[in-house]
Design a protein around this motif. Structure first.
Motif, PDB file in Angstrom:
ATOM      1  N   ALA A 107      16.644 -37.980 -29.676  1.00  0.00           N
ATOM      2  CA  ALA A 107      15.289 -37.406 -29.003  1.00  0.00           C
ATOM      3  C   ALA A 107      14.944 -39.090 -30.373  1.00  0.00           C
ATOM      4  CB  ALA A 107      14.601 -36.095 -30.108  1.00  0.00           C
ATOM      5  N   LEU A 129       4.478 -33.069 -28.715  1.00  0.00           N
ATOM      6  CA  LEU A 129       4.422 -34.167 -27.252  1.00  0.00           C
ATOM      7  C   LEU A 129       6.210 -33.600 -26.829  1.00  0.00           C
ATOM      8  CD1 LEU A 129       4.907 -37.618 -26.991  1.00  0.00           C
ATOM      9  CD2 LEU A 129       6.534 -37.505 -28.703  1.00  0.00           C
ATOM     10  N   GLN A 130       7.049 -33.215 -27.090  1.00  0.00           N
ATOM     11  CA  GLN A 130       7.764 -32.796 -26.239  1.00  0.00           C
ATOM     12  C   GLN A 130       7.281 -31.346 -27.047  1.00  0.00           C
ATOM     13  OE1 GLN A 130      11.316 -34.348 -25.086  1.00  0.00           O
ATOM     14  NE2 GLN A 130      10.599 -36.066 -23.432  1.00  0.00           N
ATOM     15  N   TYR A 148       8.971 -35.797 -31.318  1.00  0.00           N
ATOM     16  CA  TYR A 148      10.596 -36.391 -30.737  1.00  0.00           C
ATOM     17  C   TYR A 148      10.145 -36.476 -29.227  1.00  0.00           C
ATOM     18  CZ  TYR A 148      11.576 -36.433 -35.739  1.00  0.00           C
ATOM     19  OH  TYR A 148      12.424 -35.916 -36.730  1.00  0.00           O
ATOM     20  N   SER A 149      10.819 -37.256 -29.003  1.00  0.00           N
ATOM     21  CA  SER A 149      10.807 -37.438 -27.597  1.00  0.00           C
ATOM     22  C   SER A 149      11.966 -37.641 -27.005  1.00  0.00           C
ATOM     23  CB  SER A 149       9.471 -38.123 -26.778  1.00  0.00           C
ATOM     24  OG  SER A 149       9.788 -38.574 -25.340  1.00  0.00           O
ATOM     25  N   THR A 151      15.368 -39.351 -25.349  1.00  0.00           N
ATOM     26  CA  THR A 151      15.843 -40.626 -24.383  1.00  0.00           C
ATOM     27  C   THR A 151      16.534 -40.424 -23.407  1.00  0.00           C
ATOM     28  OG1 THR A 151      16.700 -41.284 -26.507  1.00  0.00           O
ATOM     29  CG2 THR A 151      14.718 -41.874 -26.552  1.00  0.00           C
ATOM     30  N   HIS A 157      11.689 -47.179 -25.124  1.00  0.00           N
ATOM     31  CA  HIS A 157      11.078 -45.712 -24.816  1.00  0.00           C
ATOM     32  C   HIS A 157       9.392 -45.373 -25.020  1.00  0.00           C
ATOM     33  CE1 HIS A 157      11.717 -41.293 -23.755  1.00  0.00           C
ATOM     34  NE2 HIS A 157      10.607 -41.400 -24.772  1.00  0.00           N
ATOM     35  N   ALA A 159       5.860 -43.599 -26.014  1.00  0.00           N
ATOM     36  CA  ALA A 159       5.941 -42.220 -26.460  1.00  0.00           C
ATOM     37  C   ALA A 159       5.075 -41.522 -25.838  1.00  0.00           C
ATOM     38  CB  ALA A 159       4.890 -42.689 -28.378  1.00  0.00           C
TER      39      ALA A 159
END
Length: 319
Positions: A107, A129-130, A148-149, A151, A157, A159
């Motif tokens: 992440a 975000l996520q 956090y996102s 990957t 990557h 946002a």
């Protein structure tokens, strides 16, 4: 400090994507105002409306003034809550922070700075975000939140849309503001999960600036096991607190320098070869071995340390 105040047409103002993904990505801080804040009733708010309607029907059927008064009182609370829900976000300044590089599958974290320049305390703020981070902002104060996102592949990557929202004060309405920043994180290839020895250095590499001591006899590192020779312990890794490793040899000579070459990396496709290269870089750096690095069009002389490590991983990510 300049804020994002880009003019928009009437057609753009009612574009559906503005309510979901926000306006175009910016680098500057964003001031939340009437153009960027959206409000809709929550499930609790819709239930509250149904209650008001039922009270109005009862008051009409039974001609009951007390029922009318209660219905109008609840309706006034409902409409006043709209203003307070808007004020929960209005005036906040949101700006992008830093991000850190990660390996594919991890992440990526993005720092978001939220500033409250007003004298109003902001309750029940959520940054999404996520995942979702919750906070309360004091007057004339600022907070940093990391969202956090996850990957999936190497490279850059982005946002995406960060949403700041609040259901303060009664949970009858949700006010939200979708914001997009030009915020991105570098994603390195995922290191190969299968352990393999370091590549043998061809004899002619010494003539190309990659020196080695007994390179043909070195087969990599392994976790120290009971019975391994003490002289084969890699003391540099132990001194750094990275654990106890034993060097694997075909002979009794040691090696402190190797070459990692894309052309010699095993794999059925480029991604598998990059993954293997990534694993070699991580293992060599962890063990304190000097390593040269080569990709098509790029050659890095032998070295180690954080700068060398990051340069090699960045090259793998952007290859």
């Amino acid at each position: 400090m300049g804020y994002s105040f880009l003019g928009i047409t009437l057609k753009e103002r009612f574009r559906l994507s503005r309510f979901i993904s926000g306006e175009k990505a910016v680098d500057t801080p964003v001031l939340l105002n009437h153009r960027r804040i959206f409000i809709l009733p929550t499930q609790r708010g819709l239930g509250f409306v149904l209650l008001i309607v039922l009270l109005m029907l009862i008051a009409f059927v039974y001609n009951n003034n007390l029922a009318y008064m209660l219905a109008f009182l609840l309706a006034s609370v409902f409409f006043i809550t709209i203003l307070h829900s808007y004020k929960a976000l209005s005036g906040l300044v949101v700006q992008p922070g830093r991000s850190q590089a990660v390996f594919a599958g991890e992440a990526a974290g993005f720092d978001i700075h939220i500033n409250n320049p007003t004298e109003i305390e902001r309750h029940q703020l959520q940054v999404t975000l996520q995942d979702t981070q919750s906070l309360t902002l004091q007057p004339q104060n600022a907070e940093q939140v990391t969202v956090y996102s996850l990957t999936a592949k190497r490279g850059w990557h982005h946002a995406g849309t960060v949403t700041l929202s609040s259901s303060y004060p009664l949970g009858l309405f949700r006010a939200w503001s979708p914001i997009r920043f030009n915020l991105k994180a570098l994603v390195y290839p995922k290191p190969a999960s299968v352990e393999m020895p370091f590549p043998k250095a061809p004899s002619e590499e010494n003539q190309q600036g990659f020196s080695g001591n007994g390179a043909d006899d070195f087969y990599g590192l392994q976790e120290y096991q009971s019975g391994d020779s003490i002289k084969h312990i890699h003391w540099k890794a132990f001194a750094k607190g990275l654990g106890v490793f034993s060097k694997r040899y075909g002979a009794d000579q040691s090696l402190e320098e190797i070459r990692l070459d894309y052309d010699h990396a095993p794999g059925h496709n480029s991604e598998e070869r990059l993954s293997r290269m990534c694993r070699w870089v991580v293992d060599a750096e962890r063990a304190g071995i000097r390593y040269g690095f080569a990709l098509p069009g790029l050659t890095v002389p032998p070295g180690n340390g954080l700068a060398h490590y990051q340069k090699c991983l960045e090259a793998l990510a952007l290859f």
